[in-house]
Design an enzyme around this catalytic site. Structure first.
Site, PDB file in Angstrom:
ATOM      1  N   HIS A 166       8.272   9.406   1.507  1.00  0.00           N
ATOM      2  CA  HIS A 166       9.101   9.038   2.662  1.00  0.00           C
ATOM      3  C   HIS A 166       9.223  10.176   3.664  1.00  0.00           C
ATOM      4  O   HIS A 166       9.287   9.952   4.860  1.00  0.00           O
ATOM      5  CB  HIS A 166      10.504   8.659   2.184  1.00  0.00           C
ATOM      6  CG  HIS A 166      10.589   7.254   1.693  1.00  0.00           C
ATOM      7  ND1 HIS A 166      11.460   6.850   0.725  1.00  0.00           N
ATOM      8  CD2 HIS A 166       9.885   6.167   2.033  1.00  0.00           C
ATOM      9  CE1 HIS A 166      11.298   5.574   0.500  1.00  0.00           C
ATOM     10  NE2 HIS A 166      10.331   5.128   1.278  1.00  0.00           N
ATOM     11  N   GLU A 408      -9.877  -6.770  -0.106  1.00  0.00           N
ATOM     12  CA  GLU A 408      -9.739  -5.366  -0.519  1.00  0.00           C
ATOM     13  C   GLU A 408     -10.125  -5.155  -1.973  1.00  0.00           C
ATOM     14  O   GLU A 408      -9.867  -4.103  -2.548  1.00  0.00           O
ATOM     15  CB  GLU A 408      -8.338  -4.826  -0.215  1.00  0.00           C
ATOM     16  CG  GLU A 408      -7.197  -5.770  -0.460  1.00  0.00           C
ATOM     17  CD  GLU A 408      -5.853  -5.233   0.038  1.00  0.00           C
ATOM     18  OE1 GLU A 408      -5.773  -4.095   0.518  1.00  0.00           O
ATOM     19  OE2 GLU A 408      -4.877  -5.976  -0.076  1.00  0.00           O
ATOM     20  N   ASP A 432      -8.170   0.047  -0.031  1.00  0.00           N
ATOM     21  CA  ASP A 432      -8.265  -0.403  -1.414  1.00  0.00           C
ATOM     22  C   ASP A 432      -9.690  -0.782  -1.794  1.00  0.00           C
ATOM     23  O   ASP A 432     -10.121  -0.535  -2.918  1.00  0.00           O
ATOM     24  CB  ASP A 432      -7.332  -1.604  -1.649  1.00  0.00           C
ATOM     25  CG  ASP A 432      -5.912  -1.142  -1.930  1.00  0.00           C
ATOM     26  OD1 ASP A 432      -5.758  -0.206  -2.739  1.00  0.00           O
ATOM     27  OD2 ASP A 432      -4.970  -1.698  -1.334  1.00  0.00           O
ATOM     28  N   CYS A 479      -8.702  -3.487   8.773  1.00  0.00           N
ATOM     29  CA  CYS A 479      -7.433  -2.770   8.993  1.00  0.00           C
ATOM     30  C   CYS A 479      -7.256  -1.551   8.092  1.00  0.00           C
ATOM     31  O   CYS A 479      -6.159  -1.012   8.011  1.00  0.00           O
ATOM     32  CB  CYS A 479      -6.247  -3.715   8.845  1.00  0.00           C
ATOM     33  SG  CYS A 479      -6.061  -4.369   7.184  1.00  0.00           S
TER      34      CYS A 479
END
Ligand code: PEP
Ligand code: MG
Length: 560
Positions: A166, A408, A432, A479
């Site tokens: 984070h 993916e 992925d 993406c």
């Protein structure tokens, strides 16, 4: 900080309890102020990181025993606080997952805040800083990062932390150079040292000589000029020199990123990662909270399209509950769509929120990590069922909402023609796809050198998906992070992609490449790349071609 155990006298108990009460109340006020400042600066989502802290400061199961110890054992408030918070941090650490390690550091952050209040010290040495500084710390919690005043702190570096934590997410939103996880930087830097941190290369230079400083000053000027040039690009068409339009959309995690995305020239959102609402609070978000978030995003987009990805929890993104039951192979485990299909209430709640929001703009939905046709069919069936439920309740929604899937996993790429008959669009998730094709954990620095998008096997899979998409006349976009790597732009266009979704900050650079190349050259490059059998050959070829098209392009490669 180690707090020694001191006894207080009976007569001091009342005043010690009142000191404790004041410290808690002051810490709450400070946190609320930090939260509001972050909400104003970065939007409501990053501000949610503070809710966990505030929740703890209202949690009587944590606070009552602290008061109890001061009253009955007559220990100091500092000692009781430190014992309680450390105990809780240890419990979180013992759970062993990354998410709980983050929680442990949040708890210790709170511990430090309270102890500073109790000892009357201002925790915030930065408040006394008068000129811009670089902050060097062992660790910075997300709340500390989020509350930095970027007019004073112009960059920071820490020993601890990882790229996906984070703290890094918040730092990226702050827009200052940051290096986390340097392991030992605090051992090499003293207060007042001159330091250069280069966020682009991850280099930290302590006590640089005059020549290095001059070189960096020159680089900063060049970067400013380059950025000014990129800003102008925002309003120019994203089309090749021979007039083919390439749609550039943005990957976002928080709706607050949308204004910057539009400013950079993004035509909409190609990937809205929806996990973060689930990660930043103690309980799952409600249907209304999700609906509000998606609706606000669509309103901000003002008619521009948004592709929302349903929940991709698991692997490195856990909820509290998932983290309590760690898996041996989380990336091959109950993650993403698999998790949703086994936790239908959570999935249905999200789908209802999506449908309700769909009445407010142009929205598409896609399912992540589909690996079998059965999975896709189940997900679609549940979606249809939720649609019928909404219809019965007279809820307004877009009845023609397009449903797509992410490609993916190699099985999905190989069976693309089966899937193409059941969805309106494909979005290739190379992050992925690379890890599953090459059997390389995308987050493990020990095998990072094997994680390479230029591997011919990966390119072959991408090519197959694009070919199938064309044959079945369904839209195919990409993406993964390589959509924002200029080194790959020509190849992706040459392979036939006309829509890319990428980190908003990279849109201008990618557009610059697009405007400098023509389709025939890109196709030629893709054919040539298709004849190579090693990633080295592919990378060399991509570098050469990019240099030819744009002589001043940055042809370094910064990961997958
Ligand atoms: C991907 O896997 O390429 C992708 C875009 O999804 P994420 O990075 O969120 O896993
Ligand atoms: Mg993915």
């Amino acid at each position: 900080m180690h707090v020694p155990q001191h006894r207080i006298r009976e007569a001091e108990v009342a005043s010690e309890l009142s000191r404790l009460e004041n410290a808690i109340s002051k810490a709450r006020t400070d946190l609320e102020a930090d939260r509001d400042r972050v909400a104003e600066k970065l939007g409501p989502e990053p501000a949610k990181i503070f809710e966990f802290h505030l929740g703890l400061l209202h949690d009587s199961s944590l606070l009552d025993p602290i008061q109890e110890r001061v009253s009955t054992e007559r220990v100091t408030a500092s000692y009781a606080v430190s014992e309680a918070f450390r105990g809780m941090a240890d419990q979180f650490r013992a759970m062993g997952s990354e998410v709980f390690r983050l929680k442990a550091s949040d708890v210790l952050d709170l511990d430090r805040r309270l102890l500073a209040q109790l000892s009357g010290q201002s925790r915030d040495r930065l408040a006394r800083v008068t000129e811009p500084v670089i902050l060097i710390a062992h660790e910075l919690t997300p709340t500390e990062a989020a509350s930095l005043d970027v007019t004073k702190v112009i960059g920071f570096a820490t020993d601890a932390g990882g790229r996906t934590g984070h703290t890094s997410i918040v730092a990226a939103a702050l827009g200052i150079p940051v290096i986390v996880g340097s392991k030992t930087i605090t051992l090499h830097v003293d207060d007042g040292d001159r330091v250069i941190i280069d966020g682009n290369t991850g280099t930290i230079i302590v006590d640089p000589d005059d020549e290095t400083i001059a070189q960096y000053e020159l680089d900063i000027e060049r970067l400013k000029g380059f950025r000014a040039g990129l800003r102008e690009l925002a309003s120019l068409e994203s089309e090749t020199s021979d007039g083919t339009h390439i749609h550039l959309l943005g990957n976002i995690e928080f709706e607050s990123e949308i204004p910057a995305l539009l400013e950079k020239g993004g035509e909409g959102v190609g990937l809205f990662r929806t996990e973060f609402l689930y990660l930043t609070s103690l309980s799952d978000p409600t249907e209304d909270e999700l609906y509000e978030s998606y609706k606000i995003a669509l309103e901000m987009l003002n008619g521009a399209p948004m592709t929302l990805r349903t929940l991709d929890l698991g692997a490195d993104k856990h909820t509290q509950q998932q983290a309590e039951e760690p898996e041996r192979n989380p990336f091959l485990g109950l993650r993403s769509i698999r998790y949703c299909l086994q936790n239908l209430p959570i999935f249905r709640t999200q789908l209802r929120a999506i449908l309700r929001a769909s009445a407010h703009g142009t929205m598409k939905v896609m399912f992540p990590l589909i690996s079998t046709a059965m999975e896709l069919r189940q997900a679609k069936m549940i979606f249809t069922d939720v649609m019928e439920e909404c219809e019965d309740e007279n809820i307004e929604f877009d009845h023609n909402i397009e449903i797509g899937m992410m490609i993916e996993v190699p099985s999905a790429a190989l069976l693309a023609s089966t899937f193409a008959q059941e969805v309106s669009f494909f979005s290739i998730g190379t992050n992925d796809l690379i890890q599953y094709t090459l059997a390389v954990d995308r987050g493990n620095e020990r095998v990072a050198s094997l994680y390479c998008p230029a591997n011919p096997a990966v390119i072959m899979l991408i090519k197959n998906v694009i070919r199938v998409g064309k044959r079945f006349k369904i839209q195919t976009s990409l993406c993964g992070e390589i959509a924002g790597e200029t080194l790959y732009t020509m190849l992706l266009i040459g392979l036939g992609l006309r829509t890319l979704s990428l980190v908003p900050a990279k849109i201008p650079e990618v557009k610059r490449v697009i405007r400098s190349v023509d389709i025939a050259t890109c196709k030629r490059l893709a054919r040539k790349v298709g004849s190579f059998d090693s990633e080295r050959q592919v990378l060399n070829c991509l570098r050469d071609e990019l240099r030819k098209a744009l002589p001043d392009a940055d042809v370094g490669w910064s990961g997958g």
